[in-house]
Enzyme design. Structure first.
Site, short mmCIF file in Angstrom:
data_model
loop_
_atom_site.label_atom_id
_atom_site.label_comp_id
_atom_site.label_asym_id
_atom_site.label_seq_id
_atom_site.Cartn_x
_atom_site.Cartn_y
_atom_site.Cartn_z
N CYS A 172 0.81 -1.23 0.00
CA CYS A 172 0.00 0.00 0.00
C CYS A 172 0.84 1.27 0.00
O CYS A 172 0.28 2.37 -0.07
CB CYS A 172 -0.91 -0.01 1.22
SG CYS A 172 -1.70 -1.62 1.45
N HIS A 305 -2.72 7.75 6.56
CA HIS A 305 -2.93 6.51 5.81
C HIS A 305 -4.35 6.04 6.12
O HIS A 305 -5.11 5.66 5.24
CB HIS A 305 -1.89 5.47 6.22
CG HIS A 305 -1.95 4.20 5.43
ND1 HIS A 305 -1.87 4.19 4.05
CD2 HIS A 305 -2.11 2.92 5.80
CE1 HIS A 305 -1.96 2.94 3.62
NE2 HIS A 305 -2.11 2.15 4.66
N GLU A 316 -1.26 4.21 13.89
CA GLU A 316 -0.96 5.50 13.28
C GLU A 316 -1.28 6.64 14.26
O GLU A 316 -0.53 7.61 14.37
CB GLU A 316 -1.75 5.68 11.98
CG GLU A 316 -1.35 6.94 11.21
CD GLU A 316 -1.94 7.00 9.80
OE1 GLU A 316 -2.83 6.18 9.46
OE2 GLU A 316 -1.48 7.88 9.03
N LYS A 337 -9.55 8.15 2.63
CA LYS A 337 -10.01 6.80 2.25
C LYS A 337 -11.48 6.63 2.61
O LYS A 337 -12.16 5.76 2.07
CB LYS A 337 -9.15 5.74 2.95
CG LYS A 337 -7.70 5.67 2.41
CD LYS A 337 -6.92 4.51 3.02
CE LYS A 337 -5.55 4.32 2.36
NZ LYS A 337 -4.63 5.44 2.63
N HIS A 342 -9.49 2.53 -0.18
CA HIS A 342 -8.05 2.30 -0.21
C HIS A 342 -7.67 1.86 -1.63
O HIS A 342 -8.07 0.79 -2.08
CB HIS A 342 -7.70 1.19 0.80
CG HIS A 342 -6.22 1.05 1.08
ND1 HIS A 342 -5.24 1.58 0.24
CD2 HIS A 342 -5.56 0.39 2.06
CE1 HIS A 342 -4.05 1.28 0.74
NE2 HIS A 342 -4.21 0.58 1.84
N PHE A 400 1.11 -3.13 4.03
CA PHE A 400 1.26 -4.56 4.27
C PHE A 400 2.73 -4.86 4.11
O PHE A 400 3.36 -4.38 3.19
CB PHE A 400 0.58 -5.23 3.07
CG PHE A 400 -0.50 -6.20 3.36
CD1 PHE A 400 -0.29 -7.52 3.07
CD2 PHE A 400 -1.72 -5.79 3.86
CE1 PHE A 400 -1.31 -8.44 3.25
CE2 PHE A 400 -2.73 -6.71 4.06
CZ PHE A 400 -2.54 -8.04 3.74
#
Lengths: 413, 93, 346
Positions: A172, A305, A316, A337, A342, A400
């Site tokens: 990602c 993110h 985060e 997002k 995403h 990931f």
């Protein structure tokens, strides 16, 4: 030996953005996307591209392709055989290219981020190879076009470029790493102009993969909400024309913004989960600030993110709290997002363009789906559309596999 | 169907095969915790895989993570759930 | 431009689990056996050369992070750790890791998608994370102590040389002390089927190769990264033939130089590379004719064979020529330089 993993080159050159293209489920083009993000609109629907009837979750941020693709230098044969991934990437590329006003060239490298390239063609290949083993029609074409560098080739030929094209696949964070690597090339004198961005299309395999991991939200994607229950997948692409400030001035080009910092760090904790304290994320934000020569106090907006999964947003939030310190209490944060899902390999690139939009238009992208902010967040979440004085924005992309990337952008006065 | 060493062994083989464990069945204690300290070191992805594997093999449908936490503690707790399910398949877990 | 050296190299291939095994088979010119690979629905099997099971189970496979990983990561780990053999485990060196893939994690991708088509509700959650291109690099980073920079490049086999160029940049920018470039591929029938459609004659193979680069001459294994050509991309502006020629022309003639080319079992596919090196009269090695079409792994084997030829002082320099199947052509030259003693560790 003082060794920072992001040691600046000797006399770093300033890197500006003179072209940006974007396509998401909100639509194709800067204007449509700016209007959607500014209003906090969401663009999710039941997936139509493949069968989701037996999936736990059925929704995604699926984009619509235009009736006709823009005119390019592609041959009629290439144009006729464009797959979905190439089409989305091409839409963003042509928009950025036209805005930058660049000419066909042998000297403009391309850097692209993606996680699954032409995956739908790979799925078609699989179905035919299994169901009709002796039918070979179109299999060679699929085997070639399915690979990510085939989409790279489409960008080269559509715009009259000689390459090279570099394909980065860091899960990602791919889109952010592609823009970051391009920034380093221009900043370090490796190239005057670099064309960079990221893309990914919805595919049955990836959608089913996130659903098998129970990572997809069965209700609504609500990043940083106390009751968040998963992410939503989206598709799309964003491309940026990066060049030295001198080159942009020489050409009298309009400057959309400046990229001032970038950093990539590694979280070794687990293949699919971030370290709970988010220390690699913290390091990415700190090192990006160091590269930009600023402190967290000088950041006016963080495009997180923020996937909407319990684990990512928790890690985060911890990282942002610690990194921002005193500034956290007044630092607006949001995750776009919530609007377009995403985009995996495209996320970092799309979210960079969103930051450029916010800086240029002086507004904060809201997340309307948020009901009860997670108490772990010691920073204000943007929950309604509003204008704001913004000079510097930071965008996080964590992948990931533990690759964390942060980009910092500045408004061009 | 009741808890027997055969069922326990079958469950251990299911663990090894589905989770690609690098140990032999006899190295897994019936009571040994599968997760957390002194366990065989499984994580949440393994838990999800186990839920799928138990569904495929025994038709055991573990609906939510709380039920999973109870049932997936050890080989014995899994065996108990398999036996309960065999006794009345309809009952929710 | 500061000089860049090769501190180590490693390989896993149909010849075995070390660069030494690779060298032995390439020098003897005796191909490992071709094994049949069943292709569902066909009577005739596909042809492959597989990596043999290691004599003893490598210790790194016990690392918890590798428990669920597939062969591509095991091969990559074997090559990586061999290339860093000189690095003491407690070393404080910063290692940059660049993993290059073309097909990638095809084994679990195939198995997972097969399960999805059967029933998404019982598709194995454990397989999906391992289908991602970034999975091998993530596992390899977990095996090492200190990897501030990790990235995965995907593309055709010439991408391995792009990796070498990126590693050299990281070293010149003082961002890492050692940069390791790893190329890896694994086999399954679907990947073999796709290769068959692109090159009927190809014999598919799998494995990995790694080349470790450094800045300090005293760490070199007697090999220097002398030059890397431009990446000659195939595009409407430049055909594959023109790109192969342009790459070849970047190399001036040199004495006592070995050419490790990428020729294999498909004359049609190899035509541009054959034409580009038509004027070569010196010694020449074609690893793929012996080990099979390993795509990115084969690109790594070519570079490891070139490094070994120089390190073992059989040649004063060696070129690896990578005319990729459908993206770009790129070449790299390695040349001799004073090396550290075999026993010294970093």
């Amino acid at each position: 030996m003082n060794l920072s993993s992001n040691a600046p080159p000797l006399q770093p050159r300033r890197v500006v953005v003179t072209g940006a293209g974007i396509v998401t489920a909100l639509g194709a083009g800067w204007a449509k996307n700016e209007e959607g993000f500014r209003a906090g609109r969401t663009a999710f629907r039941r997936v139509t591209l493949f069968d989701v009837s037996r999936q736990r979750v059925k929704m995604a941020a699926e984009a619509d392709l235009p009736e006709r693709m823009p005119a390019t230098l592609l041959s009629p044969r290439q144009s006729a055989r464009l797959d979905r991934a190439s089409s989305l990437l091409l839409l963003a590329s042509v928009e950025a290219w036209r805005q930058a006003g660049w000419e066909p060239s042998e000297e403009i490298p391309v850097v692209l981020g993606t996680t699954s390239g032409g995956m739908p063609l790979g799925e078609d290949y699989f179905r035919q190879a299994v169901r009709t083993p002796r039918l070979h029609r179109r299999q060679a074409t699929r085997a070639f076009q399915y690979q990510a560098h085939s989409q790279g080739r489409i960008v080269l030929d559509a715009l009259g470029l000689g390459g090279p094209a570099t394909l980065i696949s860091n899960a990602c964070a791919s889109g952010a790493c592609a823009i970051g690597q391009a920034w380093e090339m221009v900043r370090g004198g490796g190239a005057e102009q670099v064309f960079a961005g990221g893309y990914d299309v919805l595919s049955q395999l990836v959608f089913a993969g996130f659903d098998a991991l129970q990572a997809l939200s069965p209700t609504r994607c609500r990043p940083f909400d106390k009751n968040r229950d998963g992410l939503a997948v989206g598709e799309g692409a964003a491309m940026l024309a990066l060049e030295t400030l001198n080159s942009a001035r020489r050409r009298g080009a309009e400057i959309l913004g400046e990229i001032t910092g970038y950093a990539m760090t590694i979280d070794r904790h687990h293949l699919t989960q971030p370290h709970p304290e988010g220390n690699a994320a913290l390091a990415a934000m700190s090192q990006a600030c160091a590269a930009a020569g600023i402190t967290p106090a000088e950041i006016d907006y963080v495009n997180a993110h923020g996937t909407g999964t319990p684990l990512n947003d928790g890690a985060e939030a911890a990282a942002i709290n610690q990194w921002a310190g005193a500034r956290a209490a007044t630092l607006p944060v949001s995750s776009t997002k919530a609007s377009v899902g995403h985009l995996l390999g495209g996320a970092g690139a799309v979210e960079t363009v969103v930051c450029l939009m916010a800086l240029r238009g002086q507004w904060l992208p809201p997340e309307l789906a948020l009901e009860t902010p997670d108490p772990a967040c010691r920073f204000p979440l943007v929950t309604r559309a509003r204008d704001a004085r913004l000079a510097t924005a930071l965008s996080n992309s964590f992948g990931f596999g533990g690759i964390n990337a942060t980009l910092i952008m500045r408004r061009w006065e | 169907m009741e808890i027997t060493t055969a069922l326990n062994l079958e469950i251990k083989q299911l663990l090894i095969e589905n989770l690609m464990l690098q140990i032999r069945a006899e190295e897994i204690g019936d009571e040994q915790p599968l997760f957390g300290p002194q366990s065989i070191g499984l994580d949440s992805v393994d838990a999800l895989q186990l839920v799928v594997a138990l569904d495929k093999k025994y038709g055991l449908k573990i609906q939510d993570s709380d039920a999973a936490k109870q049932i997936l503690q050890s080989v014995r707790t899994i065996a108990e759930a398999v036996v309960r399910h065999a006794a009345n398949p309809g009952a929710a877990l | 431009m500061s000089r860049i050296f090769v501190s180590g190299y490693g390989a896993v291939s149909p010849a075995g689990w070390s660069a030494g095994e690779l060298q032995r088979v390439l020098r003897d010119g005796k191909s490992p056996p071709i094994q049949p690979l069943d292709r569902p629905g066909w009577e005739k099997p596909l042809r492959t050369r597989a990596v043999p099971a290691p004599a003893a189970r490598p210790s790194f496979l016990a690392h918890p992070r590798l428990r669920r990983s597939s062969a591509i990561t095991h091969y990559a780990a074997g090559a990586l750790l061999e290339s860093l053999a000189g690095l003491r485990p407690d070393s404080s060196r910063h290692v940059g890791l660049i993993v290059c893939l073309q097909s990638g994690c095809v084994q679990y991708t195939y198995r997972f998608f097969e399960e999805v088509l059967a029933d998404p509700a019982t598709a194995s959650p454990l397989l999906f994370p391992e289908t991602v291109f970034a999975a091998p690099a993530s596992h390899l980073a977990a095996l090492l102590e200190n990897t501030p920079l990790v990235t995965t490049l995907i593309g055709d086999p010439a991408t391995f040389v792009q990796g070498l160029a990126l590693g050299a940049d990281w070293l010149r920018q003082n961002r890492v002390d050692i940069a390791v470039v790893v190329g890896s591929e694994e086999i399954n029938w679907l990947r073999a089927d796709a290769l068959w459609h692109l090159e009927h004659g190809a014999i598919i193979s799998g494995g990995a190769g790694a080349v470790a680069l450094c800045r300090e001459p005293e760490w070199s294994a007697g090999v220097e990264l002398a030059s890397v050509t431009k990446a000659q991309s195939y595009s409407a502006r430049k055909s594959r033939m023109q790109a192969a020629r342009a790459m070849r022309e970047e190399f001036r003639m040199a004495e006592n130089e070995l050419l490790c080319d990428g020729l294999g079992d498909s004359p049609r596919t190899d035509a541009p590379e054959i034409a580009a090196w038509q004027d070569w009269t010196g010694p020449r090695l074609s690893p793929k004719t012996i080990l099979g079409e390993g795509l990115m792994a084969a690109a790594a084997w070519q570079c490891v064979a070139a490094c070994a030829a120089v390190a073992e002082k059989r040649f004063s320099s060696a070129i690896a020529s990578l005319v990729g199947c459908n993206q770009q052509a790129m070449g790299v030259r390695f040349q001799a330089c004073p090396g550290r003693e075999k026993s010294d560790t970093l």
